[in-house]
Design an enzyme around this catalytic site. Sequence first.
Site, PDB file in Angstrom:
ATOM      1  N   LYS A 178       0.893  -0.994   0.014  1.00 59.25           N
ATOM      2  CA  LYS A 178      -0.041   0.055   0.055  1.00 59.25           C
ATOM      3  C   LYS A 178       0.883   1.119  -0.068  1.00 59.25           C
ATOM      4  O   LYS A 178       1.339   1.562   0.915  1.00 59.25           O
ATOM      5  CB  LYS A 178      -0.694  -0.140   1.309  1.00 59.25           C
ATOM      6  N   GLY A 231       7.043   5.693   7.967  1.00 61.37           N
ATOM      7  CA  GLY A 231       6.108   6.867   8.015  1.00 61.37           C
ATOM      8  C   GLY A 231       6.288   7.732   9.323  1.00 61.37           C
ATOM      9  O   GLY A 231       7.379   7.556   9.833  1.00 61.37           O
ATOM     10  N   SER A 232       5.438   8.221   9.636  1.00 64.50           N
ATOM     11  CA  SER A 232       5.516   9.383  10.865  1.00 64.50           C
ATOM     12  C   SER A 232       5.292   8.516  11.914  1.00 64.50           C
ATOM     13  O   SER A 232       4.623   7.389  12.163  1.00 64.50           O
ATOM     14  CB  SER A 232       4.508  10.661  10.851  1.00 64.50           C
ATOM     15  N   GLY A 236       2.977   5.670  12.998  1.00 66.30           N
ATOM     16  CA  GLY A 236       3.533   4.324  13.535  1.00 66.30           C
ATOM     17  C   GLY A 236       2.748   3.662  14.771  1.00 66.30           C
ATOM     18  O   GLY A 236       2.699   2.621  14.964  1.00 66.30           O
ATOM     19  N   GLU A 253       9.918   2.187  10.783  1.00 68.05           N
ATOM     20  CA  GLU A 253      10.767   3.194  10.524  1.00 68.05           C
ATOM     21  C   GLU A 253      10.331   4.421  10.377  1.00 68.05           C
ATOM     22  O   GLU A 253       9.261   4.969   9.433  1.00 68.05           O
ATOM     23  CB  GLU A 253      11.646   2.810   8.989  1.00 68.05           C
ATOM     24  N   CYS A 287      13.796  11.430   6.221  1.00 70.53           N
ATOM     25  CA  CYS A 287      13.805  11.086   7.654  1.00 70.53           C
ATOM     26  C   CYS A 287      15.430  11.627   8.144  1.00 70.53           C
ATOM     27  O   CYS A 287      15.171  11.633   9.572  1.00 70.53           O
ATOM     28  CB  CYS A 287      13.616   9.798   7.702  1.00 70.53           C
ATOM     29  N   GLU A 388       9.387  17.266  14.613  1.00 68.23           N
ATOM     30  CA  GLU A 388      10.006  16.885  13.176  1.00 68.23           C
ATOM     31  C   GLU A 388       9.112  17.894  12.288  1.00 68.23           C
ATOM     32  O   GLU A 388       7.877  17.641  12.329  1.00 68.23           O
ATOM     33  CB  GLU A 388       9.586  15.905  12.852  1.00 68.23           C
TER      34      GLU A 388
HETATM   35  P1  NAD Z   1       2.719   9.207   7.116  1.00 69.12           P
HETATM   36  O1  NAD Z   1       2.758   8.457   8.510  1.00 69.12           O
HETATM   37  O2  NAD Z   1       1.611  10.012   6.946  1.00 69.12           O
HETATM   38  O3  NAD Z   1       2.151   8.055   5.916  1.00 69.12           O
HETATM   39  C1  NAD Z   1       3.159   6.986   5.620  1.00 69.12           C
HETATM   40  C2  NAD Z   1       2.274   5.982   5.292  1.00 69.12           C
HETATM   41  O4  NAD Z   1       1.177   5.215   5.999  1.00 69.12           O
HETATM   42  C3  NAD Z   1       1.307   6.224   3.907  1.00 69.12           C
HETATM   43  O5  NAD Z   1       1.328   5.127   2.987  1.00 69.12           O
HETATM   44  C4  NAD Z   1      -0.148   6.462   4.409  1.00 69.12           C
HETATM   45  O6  NAD Z   1      -1.227   6.235   3.659  1.00 69.12           O
HETATM   46  C5  NAD Z   1      -0.187   5.400   5.400  1.00 69.12           C
HETATM   47  N1  NAD Z   1      -1.205   5.671   6.778  1.00 69.12           N
HETATM   48  C6  NAD Z   1      -1.526   6.480   7.106  1.00 69.12           C
HETATM   49  N2  NAD Z   1      -2.237   6.595   8.240  1.00 69.12           N
HETATM   50  C7  NAD Z   1      -2.407   5.072   8.244  1.00 69.12           C
HETATM   51  C8  NAD Z   1      -3.020   4.260   9.232  1.00 69.12           C
HETATM   52  N3  NAD Z   1      -3.931   4.729  10.070  1.00 69.12           N
HETATM   53  N4  NAD Z   1      -2.942   2.911   8.926  1.00 69.12           N
HETATM   54  C9  NAD Z   1      -2.194   2.428   8.034  1.00 69.12           C
HETATM   55  N5  NAD Z   1      -1.542   3.121   7.197  1.00 69.12           N
HETATM   56  C10 NAD Z   1      -1.492   4.600   7.314  1.00 69.12           C
HETATM   57  O7  NAD Z   1       4.059   9.768   6.610  1.00 69.12           O
HETATM   58  P2  NAD Z   1       4.545  10.414   5.398  1.00 69.12           P
HETATM   59  O8  NAD Z   1       3.915  11.836   5.509  1.00 69.12           O
HETATM   60  O9  NAD Z   1       4.102   9.659   4.140  1.00 69.12           O
HETATM   61  O10 NAD Z   1       6.121  10.254   5.430  1.00 69.12           O
HETATM   62  C11 NAD Z   1       6.759  11.185   6.000  1.00 69.12           C
HETATM   63  C12 NAD Z   1       7.336  10.537   7.349  1.00 69.12           C
HETATM   64  O11 NAD Z   1       8.062   9.449   7.092  1.00 69.12           O
HETATM   65  C13 NAD Z   1       8.311  11.163   8.236  1.00 69.12           C
HETATM   66  O12 NAD Z   1       7.978  11.308   9.802  1.00 69.12           O
HETATM   67  C14 NAD Z   1       9.561  10.634   8.192  1.00 69.12           C
HETATM   68  O13 NAD Z   1      10.393  10.982   9.043  1.00 69.12           O
HETATM   69  C15 NAD Z   1       9.165   9.437   7.744  1.00 69.12           C
HETATM   70  N6  NAD Z   1      10.261   8.285   7.242  1.00 69.12           N
HETATM   71  C16 NAD Z   1      11.052   7.650   7.762  1.00 69.12           C
HETATM   72  C17 NAD Z   1      11.934   6.866   7.209  1.00 69.12           C
HETATM   73  C18 NAD Z   1      12.763   5.987   8.045  1.00 69.12           C
HETATM   74  O14 NAD Z   1      13.416   5.000   7.382  1.00 69.12           O
HETATM   75  N7  NAD Z   1      13.087   5.860   9.396  1.00 69.12           N
HETATM   76  C19 NAD Z   1      12.125   6.951   6.105  1.00 69.12           C
HETATM   77  C20 NAD Z   1      11.287   7.978   5.252  1.00 69.12           C
HETATM   78  C21 NAD Z   1      10.305   8.522   5.662  1.00 69.12           C
END
Ligand code: NAD
Length: 498
Positions: A178, A231-232, A236, A253, A287, A388
Amino acid sequence: MATAGVKQFKNFIGGEWVDAVSGQTFESVVPATGDVLGTFPRSGAEDVDRAVAAAKQAFADWRLVPAPERGTILLRFAQLLERDKQQLTDLMSHEMGKVLAEAGGDVQEAIDMAIYMAGEGRRMFGQTTPSELRDKFQMSVRLPVGVVGAITPWNFPIAIPAWKLTPALICGNTVVLKPAEDTPLLAERFVELLSEAGIPVGVVNIVHGFGEEAGDRLVRHPDVPVITFTGSRETGILVTKAAADNLKHVHLELGGKNGIIVMEDADLDLAAEGIAWSAFGTSGQRCTAASRVIVHEKVYDELAKRLVARAEAMRIGPGWEPDTDLGPVINRAAIEKIDAYSRIGEAEGAQLLTGGEAATDGDLAKGHYYRPTIFGRVDPEMRIAQEEIFGPTTALIPIADFDEAINVANGIRYGLSSAIFTRDVNRAFRAMRDLQTGITYINAGTTGAEVHLPFGGTKDTGNGHREAGNAALDVFTEWKSIYVDYSGKLQRAQIDNQ
Ligand code: NAD
């Protein structure tokens, strides 16, 4: 809603390209211009359920395909990524917005990872170890877990799917991906290439859509034992809670608030270059972006001056134009969030040294651009030094000595990446030991991971797992310990040999 004249893309389930059951769609929009690249299925629970069923069915055979044979498919995938690197780079500069050099790096990271994981097909080492009893052999082997649910963000739209899917696949799992709703076209190309490389039907499936709908269903699905999520932090936590009822393996992550320490003996030219690259590269949407610069008082003014000059010389524009230094941020909500933090920084009493506003001159007004922003004299407890922001904003925090620098660097909830510029080898080694992050750079910025070392963070950046290198295999396998007794009699460990 389908949009007339715009290409409509589909989900890939069980080897077929299909619409969402509901027929609903959403758009992928170019952040630099607002143009629409295509529409994608807005998937719901039924679509996810179909994809999981296809992946579950495919697992029955894929787990039995010899790992070196799975590796051959991944190597072919790497070659196809290489073949299409230019096209994917160009597409990424449009759909995600990063500049061409960085978009090329994103694709290259996926190529490197696919090659690395193809090689794992001929390693995937277990252990053999002597038994405490005679005529007994023992070993451990890695076995696949089943259907992996992979949920990815938009900021590394080709690299991150590769970091998740190639280790999952080499270990013999099947996948439902997804991808982020902001970069669905790149994810779709990624899966097309895997299919062209020869991944069997149902082994990789893609379900487009929103996190709270398709993502949440995937996390809760009882037939998905592993969730790998990037993601965030906030999402998470939601994912962890949603997966808890089924006791799933959850690999997270998450975010970062990465600090670069600049000591008084640093090479300031090198430091300024490393900071500008880490703070403003990908418009700060990494990130590992350096959103804090922890700088010794003795060199504070000089470094601040050099950084401001660098920020103000950056050319802002669409990622695909070769002379662009700073591309757009991902969407309108990102501009609003970044700008809100500029106002918070001012209200907290930090000095706004440059930037602090959206860039809207001429054609820039069509897209989502933000000026590179530097706050000076930031207190380490201010929100702009703790939270962040995920934009081209960094905070200069003055410190008086090395111990204070380490304390400030560690004084946050995240633990992804850190860096120190110093010519003192003793301090460098202490920093390697004492900085509480999963990654530390010496005399380089906070970004630039390579695929054969573990990648991930401590504290709220994750939950103890790592991507990349052979550490990545831990998420996607279960260890099995096997004891073979060839003595022909019952031998009881801990009893018969005492
Ligand atoms: P986000 O958490 O908004 O979304 C990430 C993914 O999660 C998307 O595909 C989104 O559709 C999905 N998602 C959202 N709500 C969900 C839920 N309730 N259940 C399941 N899936 C859900 O993050 P973003 O804005 O896409 O990415 C930016 C964030 O990612 C920043 O915090 C960044 O630091 C982090 N990031 C971390 C790493 C790492 O390796 N540590 C790498 C890249 C980005």
